[in-house]
Scaffold this active site. Structure first.
Site, PDB file in Angstrom:
ATOM      1  N   PHE A  11       9.729  62.363  36.774  1.00 51.17           N
ATOM      2  CA  PHE A  11       9.561  63.698  37.370  1.00 51.17           C
ATOM      3  C   PHE A  11       8.356  64.436  36.753  1.00 51.17           C
ATOM      4  CE2 PHE A  11      11.402  68.192  36.767  1.00 51.17           C
ATOM      5  CZ  PHE A  11      10.816  68.672  37.925  1.00 51.17           C
ATOM      6  N   ASP A  32       5.127  52.580  32.334  1.00 52.66           N
ATOM      7  CA  ASP A  32       6.491  52.950  32.719  1.00 52.66           C
ATOM      8  C   ASP A  32       7.320  51.698  32.938  1.00 52.66           C
ATOM      9  OD1 ASP A  32       8.797  53.954  34.366  1.00 52.66           O
ATOM     10  OD2 ASP A  32       7.684  55.829  34.216  1.00 52.66           O
ATOM     11  N   THR A  35      12.736  52.454  35.210  1.00 53.26           N
ATOM     12  CA  THR A  35      14.197  52.493  35.220  1.00 53.26           C
ATOM     13  C   THR A  35      14.626  53.130  36.537  1.00 53.26           C
ATOM     14  OG1 THR A  35      14.335  54.737  34.326  1.00 53.26           O
ATOM     15  CG2 THR A  35      14.180  52.932  32.716  1.00 53.26           C
ATOM     16  N   ALA A  82      11.402  58.539  28.623  1.00 49.23           N
ATOM     17  CA  ALA A  82      12.673  58.826  27.933  1.00 49.23           C
ATOM     18  C   ALA A  82      13.809  58.638  28.920  1.00 49.23           C
ATOM     19  CB  ALA A  82      12.688  60.260  27.406  1.00 49.23           C
ATOM     20  N   GLU A  83      14.999  58.438  28.378  1.00 49.36           N
ATOM     21  CA  GLU A  83      16.212  58.658  29.157  1.00 49.36           C
ATOM     22  C   GLU A  83      16.442  60.158  29.077  1.00 49.36           C
ATOM     23  OE1 GLU A  83      18.086  56.701  30.978  1.00 49.36           O
ATOM     24  OE2 GLU A  83      17.005  54.842  30.522  1.00 49.36           O
ATOM     25  N   SER A  84      16.697  60.806  30.230  1.00 52.12           N
ATOM     26  CA  SER A  84      16.608  62.273  30.236  1.00 52.12           C
ATOM     27  C   SER A  84      17.834  63.015  30.761  1.00 52.12           C
ATOM     28  CB  SER A  84      15.385  62.692  31.061  1.00 52.12           C
ATOM     29  OG  SER A  84      15.614  62.424  32.430  1.00 52.12           O
ATOM     30  N   THR A  99      15.639  53.852  23.918  1.00 51.79           N
ATOM     31  CA  THR A  99      14.355  54.318  24.458  1.00 51.79           C
ATOM     32  C   THR A  99      13.832  55.525  23.688  1.00 51.79           C
ATOM     33  OG1 THR A  99      14.632  53.423  26.664  1.00 51.79           O
ATOM     34  CG2 THR A  99      13.300  55.415  26.481  1.00 51.79           C
ATOM     35  N   THR A 133      11.986  68.569  24.220  1.00 44.86           N
ATOM     36  CA  THR A 133      12.801  69.530  24.962  1.00 44.86           C
ATOM     37  C   THR A 133      13.280  70.666  24.061  1.00 44.86           C
ATOM     38  OG1 THR A 133      14.987  69.743  25.994  1.00 44.86           O
ATOM     39  CG2 THR A 133      14.711  67.906  24.522  1.00 44.86           C
ATOM     40  N   ASP A 134      13.598  71.821  24.659  1.00 47.21           N
ATOM     41  CA  ASP A 134      14.199  72.915  23.881  1.00 47.21           C
ATOM     42  C   ASP A 134      15.650  72.606  23.509  1.00 47.21           C
ATOM     43  OD1 ASP A 134      15.388  73.216  26.365  1.00 47.21           O
ATOM     44  OD2 ASP A 134      14.978  75.360  26.556  1.00 47.21           O
ATOM     45  N   GLU A 135      16.219  71.548  24.108  1.00 45.52           N
ATOM     46  CA  GLU A 135      17.624  71.233  23.815  1.00 45.52           C
ATOM     47  C   GLU A 135      17.822  70.768  22.373  1.00 45.52           C
ATOM     48  OE1 GLU A 135      19.884  69.247  26.831  1.00 45.52           O
ATOM     49  OE2 GLU A 135      18.500  69.861  28.402  1.00 45.52           O
ATOM     50  N   TYR A 159      21.836  63.040  24.241  1.00 51.05           N
ATOM     51  CA  TYR A 159      20.442  63.150  24.709  1.00 51.05           C
ATOM     52  C   TYR A 159      19.603  63.987  23.744  1.00 51.05           C
ATOM     53  CZ  TYR A 159      16.495  65.307  27.175  1.00 51.05           C
ATOM     54  OH  TYR A 159      15.247  65.788  27.493  1.00 51.05           O
ATOM     55  N   LYS A 163      16.444  63.014  21.229  1.00 51.25           N
ATOM     56  CA  LYS A 163      15.115  63.643  21.310  1.00 51.25           C
ATOM     57  C   LYS A 163      14.757  64.284  19.963  1.00 51.25           C
ATOM     58  CE  LYS A 163      12.639  64.046  24.344  1.00 51.25           C
ATOM     59  NZ  LYS A 163      11.550  63.175  24.872  1.00 51.25           N
TER      60      LYS A 163
HETATM   61  N1  NAD Z   1      13.243  67.481  32.938  1.00 47.92           N
HETATM   62  C1  NAD Z   1      13.213  68.520  32.106  1.00 47.92           C
HETATM   63  O1  NAD Z   1      13.656  69.617  32.460  1.00 47.92           O
HETATM   64  C2  NAD Z   1      12.600  68.372  30.726  1.00 47.92           C
HETATM   65  C3  NAD Z   1      12.420  69.499  29.952  1.00 47.92           C
HETATM   66  C4  NAD Z   1      11.807  69.382  28.697  1.00 47.92           C
HETATM   67  C5  NAD Z   1      11.402  68.140  28.238  1.00 47.92           C
HETATM   68  N2  NAD Z   1      11.621  67.035  28.998  1.00 47.92           N
HETATM   69  C6  NAD Z   1      11.139  65.740  28.476  1.00 47.92           C
HETATM   70  O2  NAD Z   1      10.048  65.339  29.302  1.00 47.92           O
HETATM   71  C7  NAD Z   1      10.020  63.928  29.438  1.00 47.92           C
HETATM   72  C8  NAD Z   1      10.045  63.535  30.899  1.00 47.92           C
HETATM   73  O3  NAD Z   1      11.223  64.057  31.514  1.00 47.92           O
HETATM   74  P1  NAD Z   1      11.520  63.788  33.058  1.00 47.92           P
HETATM   75  O4  NAD Z   1      12.450  64.837  33.508  1.00 47.92           O
HETATM   76  O5  NAD Z   1      10.250  63.555  33.792  1.00 47.92           O
HETATM   77  O6  NAD Z   1      12.313  62.403  32.943  1.00 47.92           O
HETATM   78  P2  NAD Z   1      12.613  61.317  34.070  1.00 47.92           P
HETATM   79  O7  NAD Z   1      13.954  60.764  33.750  1.00 47.92           O
HETATM   80  O8  NAD Z   1      12.376  61.875  35.437  1.00 47.92           O
HETATM   81  O9  NAD Z   1      11.485  60.206  33.842  1.00 47.92           O
HETATM   82  C9  NAD Z   1      11.476  59.364  32.733  1.00 47.92           C
HETATM   83  C10 NAD Z   1      10.504  58.221  33.008  1.00 47.92           C
HETATM   84  O10 NAD Z   1      10.486  57.372  31.845  1.00 47.92           O
HETATM   85  C11 NAD Z   1      10.588  56.020  32.264  1.00 47.92           C
HETATM   86  N3  NAD Z   1      11.247  55.251  31.193  1.00 47.92           N
HETATM   87  C12 NAD Z   1      12.546  55.368  30.764  1.00 47.92           C
HETATM   88  N4  NAD Z   1      12.794  54.480  29.791  1.00 47.92           N
HETATM   89  C13 NAD Z   1      11.631  53.808  29.561  1.00 47.92           C
HETATM   90  C14 NAD Z   1      11.248  52.779  28.660  1.00 47.92           C
HETATM   91  N5  NAD Z   1      12.124  52.231  27.805  1.00 47.92           N
HETATM   92  N6  NAD Z   1       9.973  52.336  28.696  1.00 47.92           N
HETATM   93  C15 NAD Z   1       9.072  52.870  29.546  1.00 47.92           C
HETATM   94  N7  NAD Z   1       9.386  53.835  30.457  1.00 47.92           N
HETATM   95  C16 NAD Z   1      10.647  54.295  30.451  1.00 47.92           C
HETATM   96  C17 NAD Z   1      11.413  56.052  33.533  1.00 47.92           C
HETATM   97  O11 NAD Z   1      11.209  54.896  34.341  1.00 47.92           O
HETATM   98  C18 NAD Z   1      10.896  57.333  34.193  1.00 47.92           C
HETATM   99  O12 NAD Z   1       9.764  57.076  35.003  1.00 47.92           O
HETATM  100  C19 NAD Z   1      11.236  63.403  28.650  1.00 47.92           C
HETATM  101  O13 NAD Z   1      10.794  62.985  27.392  1.00 47.92           O
HETATM  102  C20 NAD Z   1      12.152  64.612  28.533  1.00 47.92           C
HETATM  103  O14 NAD Z   1      12.915  64.549  27.355  1.00 47.92           O
HETATM  104  C21 NAD Z   1      12.198  67.119  30.234  1.00 47.92           C
END
Ligand code: NAD
Length: 355
Positions: A11, A32, A35, A82-84, A99, A133-135, A159, A163
């Protein structure tokens, strides 16, 4: 610059890739694993750009990462893979530990091995930008409190704990080995290409199908929402202008309860959709309260004054403008999420790769 984005099919990562290709001349390598959360359809129209390359690699595979870094010769790495999803981390934490912790460790080690071969000037200019993340800060007690860069870590879910661990590793690699790292901690994102398991897309899509709109507990949990393109812009600003070893909090000054968010989505859909499913008059009738998530934090809110003052970044979207854009995007891009719902986004991917 040559920039590696890990998790660029996700995302936020895909938003960063689109932003870099649209707004800069930088070369981007998207690493990537693909997943369930990775979807190359989020980069449709960008895959043929001369600025873009893709490598399907698991960040837990250190040998492959190291080889890829030496081949591509990055000036910066933006680490988003990340796993998110918090609910998934409660049901199955193992993938999160692998991850988010081991994967980040591998990426740090591969980056260090590559960075040590650079000239002194190249070493100085190199950046390892860890996106967090802020979490990691846990729950806020009083309504006036905000997370600053100095707030102590108190993660509540598997999660956020994973992080938090990855943030500690990144700081340690900077302090111990001198790797030029920067960390950003951001609040909840929303916007186009958000996987349908997350609150905002789930509510939009369920409403369009006349299905219940599930709300955890009483829906009074407060999150600080940021439009994903504002986050992508902030990340590129920090990667290019931020100070080594520092942390920047990123937030939208948009504190809303989950119930307010769902009500606002229903208001937009009530105006946009004249023929509602099952002849309902108001999408709010679909709101259904379900048992709360264990360990659910009540309130997150970010003090984003450091990035605003030091790097002159402010979000462009208010919650109202960003949410409207988001709902309209889901109405106009049904194939993107329908392919996810019926699973064809993964079978099409397998077909493409001939495996
Ligand atoms: N979504 C939010 O609101 C938010 C807010 C703050 C921070 N974040 C951080 O931002 C980052 C991205 O979040 P997102 O919402 O886009 O996540 P997402 O789950 O949409 O995307 C994660 C991506 O990482 C890839 N991935 C997962 N495991 C992998 C591995 N072992 N090797 C390579 N690629 C791998 C997945 O295929 C996917 O494309 C994360 O680190 C998350 O902690 C997210």
């Amino acid at each position: 610059m040559n920039i590696i984005i890990t998790g660029g099919a996700g995302f936020i990562g895909s938003s960063v890739v689109r932003h870099l290709i649209d707004a800069t001349n930088d070369n981007v390598l998207n690493i990537d694993k693909l997943t369930y959360a990775g979807n190359l359809a989020s980069l449709a129209g960008y895959e043929d750009s001369a600025q873009y390359q893709f490598a399907q690699i698991d960040i837990c595979d250190q040998a492959q990462l190291t080889k890829t870094l030496f081949d591509f010769k990055p000036d910066a790495i933006m680490h988003l893979a990340a796993e998110s999803h918090v609910d998934r981390s409660i049901d199955g934490p193992a993938a999160f530990m692998q991850t988010n912790i081991i994967g980040t460790y591998n990426l740090l080690e591969a980056s260090k091995a590559y960075w040590l071969t650079l000239t002194a000037k190249q070493q100085q200019n190199f950046r390892f930008h860890h996106i967090s993340t802020d979490e990691v800060y846990g729950d806020l007690d009083s309504p006036e409190d905000l997370f600053t860069e100095k707030t102590s870590y108190q993660p509540s879910s598997p999660y956020s704990a994973s992080k938090a661990a990855s943030d500690h590793l990144v700081r340690a690699w900077q302090r111990t080995y001198g790797l030029p790292t920067i960390i950003t901690n951001c609040s909840n994102n929303y916007g186009p290409y958000h996987f349908p398991e997350k609150l905002i897309p789930l509510v939009i899509i369920n409403a369009l199908h006349g299905k219940p709109l599930p709300i955890y507990g009483t829906g009074q949990q407060i999150r600080d929402w940021l439009y994903v393109e504002d986050h992508a812009h902030a990340l590129v600003t920090v990667m290019k202008q931020g100070n080594i070893g520092e942390t920047y909090n990123i937030g939208g000054h948009n504190e809303k309860t989950n119930l307010e968010v769902v009500n606002s989505i229903c208001d937009i859909l009530n105006m946009e959709i004249t023929e509602k499913p099952n002849a309902i008059k108001d999408f709010k009738k679909l709101i259904t309260y379900v048992e709360d998530r264990p360990g659910h934090d009540l309130r997150y809110a970010i003090d984003a004054s450091k990035i605003q003052v030091k790097l002159n970044w402010v979000p462009k979207e208010t919650f109202e403008t960003g949410l409207r854009k988001t709902v309209l995007w889901y109405l106009e891009n049904r194939k993107w999420w329908q392919d996810i719902l019926d699973g064809s986004y993964q079978t099409e991917r397998l077909g493409l790769q001939g495996t």
